[in-house]
Design a protein around this motif. Structure first.
Motif, PDB file in Angstrom:
ATOM      1  N   GLN A 103      -0.204  56.601   0.034  1.00 32.25           N
ATOM      2  CA  GLN A 103      -0.754  55.365   0.561  1.00 32.25           C
ATOM      3  C   GLN A 103      -1.255  54.497  -0.594  1.00 32.25           C
ATOM      4  O   GLN A 103      -2.101  54.926  -1.387  1.00 32.25           O
ATOM      5  CB  GLN A 103      -1.904  55.702   1.514  1.00 32.25           C
ATOM      6  CG  GLN A 103      -2.497  54.492   2.209  1.00 32.25           C
ATOM      7  CD  GLN A 103      -3.491  54.911   3.287  1.00 32.25           C
ATOM      8  OE1 GLN A 103      -3.200  55.783   4.098  1.00 32.25           O
ATOM      9  NE2 GLN A 103      -4.660  54.293   3.277  1.00 32.25           N
ATOM     10  N   ASP A 132      -6.490  51.210   0.138  1.00 34.80           N
ATOM     11  CA  ASP A 132      -7.513  51.830   0.983  1.00 34.80           C
ATOM     12  C   ASP A 132      -8.284  50.805   1.813  1.00 34.80           C
ATOM     13  O   ASP A 132      -9.089  51.175   2.660  1.00 34.80           O
ATOM     14  CB  ASP A 132      -8.481  52.680   0.153  1.00 34.80           C
ATOM     15  CG  ASP A 132      -9.091  51.933  -1.033  1.00 34.80           C
ATOM     16  OD1 ASP A 132      -9.008  50.685  -1.051  1.00 34.80           O
ATOM     17  OD2 ASP A 132      -9.631  52.596  -1.941  1.00 34.80           O
ATOM     18  N   LEU A 141      -1.749  54.746  11.275  1.00 31.73           N
ATOM     19  CA  LEU A 141      -2.939  54.806  10.424  1.00 31.73           C
ATOM     20  C   LEU A 141      -4.189  54.545  11.248  1.00 31.73           C
ATOM     21  O   LEU A 141      -4.195  53.669  12.118  1.00 31.73           O
ATOM     22  CB  LEU A 141      -2.835  53.773   9.301  1.00 31.73           C
ATOM     23  CG  LEU A 141      -1.670  53.986   8.325  1.00 31.73           C
ATOM     24  CD1 LEU A 141      -1.515  52.798   7.400  1.00 31.73           C
ATOM     25  CD2 LEU A 141      -1.876  55.259   7.509  1.00 31.73           C
ATOM     26  N   ASP A 165      -8.251  56.158   7.683  1.00 37.99           N
ATOM     27  CA  ASP A 165      -7.168  56.080   6.701  1.00 37.99           C
ATOM     28  C   ASP A 165      -7.246  54.809   5.858  1.00 37.99           C
ATOM     29  O   ASP A 165      -6.917  54.829   4.664  1.00 37.99           O
ATOM     30  CB  ASP A 165      -5.812  56.135   7.408  1.00 37.99           C
ATOM     31  CG  ASP A 165      -5.613  57.429   8.172  1.00 37.99           C
ATOM     32  OD1 ASP A 165      -6.046  58.482   7.645  1.00 37.99           O
ATOM     33  OD2 ASP A 165      -5.040  57.402   9.272  1.00 37.99           O
TER      34      ASP A 165
END
Length: 338
Positions: A241, A244, A266, A271
């Protein structure tokens, strides 16, 4: 402001003749009518509609006029206009709104507004922008709400976009976020320019590298909101990923981001976090989970603009009003603090 007598003197006719021309009375020859109309144009004269009201109302309430460019036709600034009306009422003033319906409609709207002889004028726009004050309003008690001008004699009340985004970025850093994806509103506009500068300054002041922050400006129009969906899909197409937190230029783009992130499987904020800007009227609190966002101070802008006229303030220049950060549930503490 020019009077009926001023027009008569410039045109070389009687005040009665000027009145007959204004009221389209017959039996005024073409040449005389043209001289009067030329004088009206040269002096920027507008008829005094208040004089047509019942005589003897010496104690009538003072009047605050609002010249609204796009504002009254959108839900976003309803609090601004409501605050103006409520503040005027609180101090015993009347208020009314004249709308500007198109880019070439400003002069017509300004003349209609002045025909009622207001004691002060608030010029307001939907979306922070720079305006050119209509010539007929120059020199009058005027204040700008949610817009600015190059005229140093005018006072403006606008959101403090720079410091709002600066403080929001400090908050995200304190929560442990390191890899933001920023999706700003269209480039070269006043608000997104200030917000991006605020973000970049806070990011740099924290000793972080701007290369760790991916930044985009959305295209103008509704297609800009669709682009963030495609952008997020491409960014999260394969692990690991890359981001953030998604920093959205407004709550509408945050709404699209929510849908796409959830479609991608997500979880917000477990996440990835999302933060908005606006606190969109009637919608901001309906996000699930609740959207952490910045409140545009439309109500305070309207109140301060009205007070500027009512209190006869003499403080020209731009006055930035605080945009509070609303802590909801789309941002988590990644440092594990309780």
């Amino acid at each position: 402001m020019a009077s009926l007598k001023d027009v008569a003197q410039l045109a070389g006719v009687s005040m009665m003749t000027v009145s007959r021309v204004i009221n389209h009375a017959p039996r005024v020859n073409v040449e005389t009518r043209q001289r009067v109309e030329d004088a009206i144009q040269a002096l920027h004269y507008v008829p005094d509609l208040s004089a047509q009201k019942i005589r003897g109302q010496a104690n009538r309430p003072r009047t605050l006029a609002v010249l609204a460019e796009d504002t009254a036709t959108t839900p976003f600034s309803v609090e601004l206009l409501l605050a103006i009306e409520q503040t005027a009422q609180q101090f015993g003033w009347d208020s009314y709104i004249i709308n500007i319906f198109a880019s070439g409609d400003t002069q017509r709207a300004a003349r209609e507004l002045l025909a009622h002889r207001p004691d002060g004028v608030i010029y307001t726009t939907m979306g922070l922008r720079k305006i050119q004050l209509p010539e007929v309003l120059q020199g009058l008690p005027v204040v700008l709400a949610n817009c600015i001008s190059d005229d140093p004699h005018l006072a403006s009340y606008i959101p403090d976009d720079y410091n709002a985004q600066y403080q929001a970025t400090q908050y995200l850093i304190a929560q442990g976020y390191q890899h933001p994806l920023c999706y700003w509103l269209p480039e070269n506009e006043l608000a997104p320019t200030a917000r991006r500068k605020g973000f970049e300054q806070a990011w740099s002041d924290a000793g972080k590298n701007l290369h760790d922050a991916v930044q985009y400006h959305m295209p103008k129009g509704d297609e800009g909101y669709l682009k963030i969906a495609a952008l997020l899909k491409d960014s999260f197409a394969s692990p690991p990923q890359p981001h953030d937190v998604v920093i959205c230029g407004n709550d509408r783009s945050a709404f699209v981001a929510y849908q796409q992130l959830l479609t991608l499987g997500l979880k917000i904020p477990d996440d990835i976090a999302v933060i908005g800007f606006d606190n969109l009227v009637g919608v901001g609190h309906l996000f699930l989970p609740g959207l952490t966002t910045l409140q545009l101070p439309h109500r305070e802008i309207g109140r301060q603009a009205a007070l500027h006229i009512i209190q006869q303030r003499h403080n020209p220049g731009v006055h930035h009003l605080h945009c509070p950060l609303l802590h909801r549930h789309s941002v988590a503490d990644r440092n594990g603090h309780q």
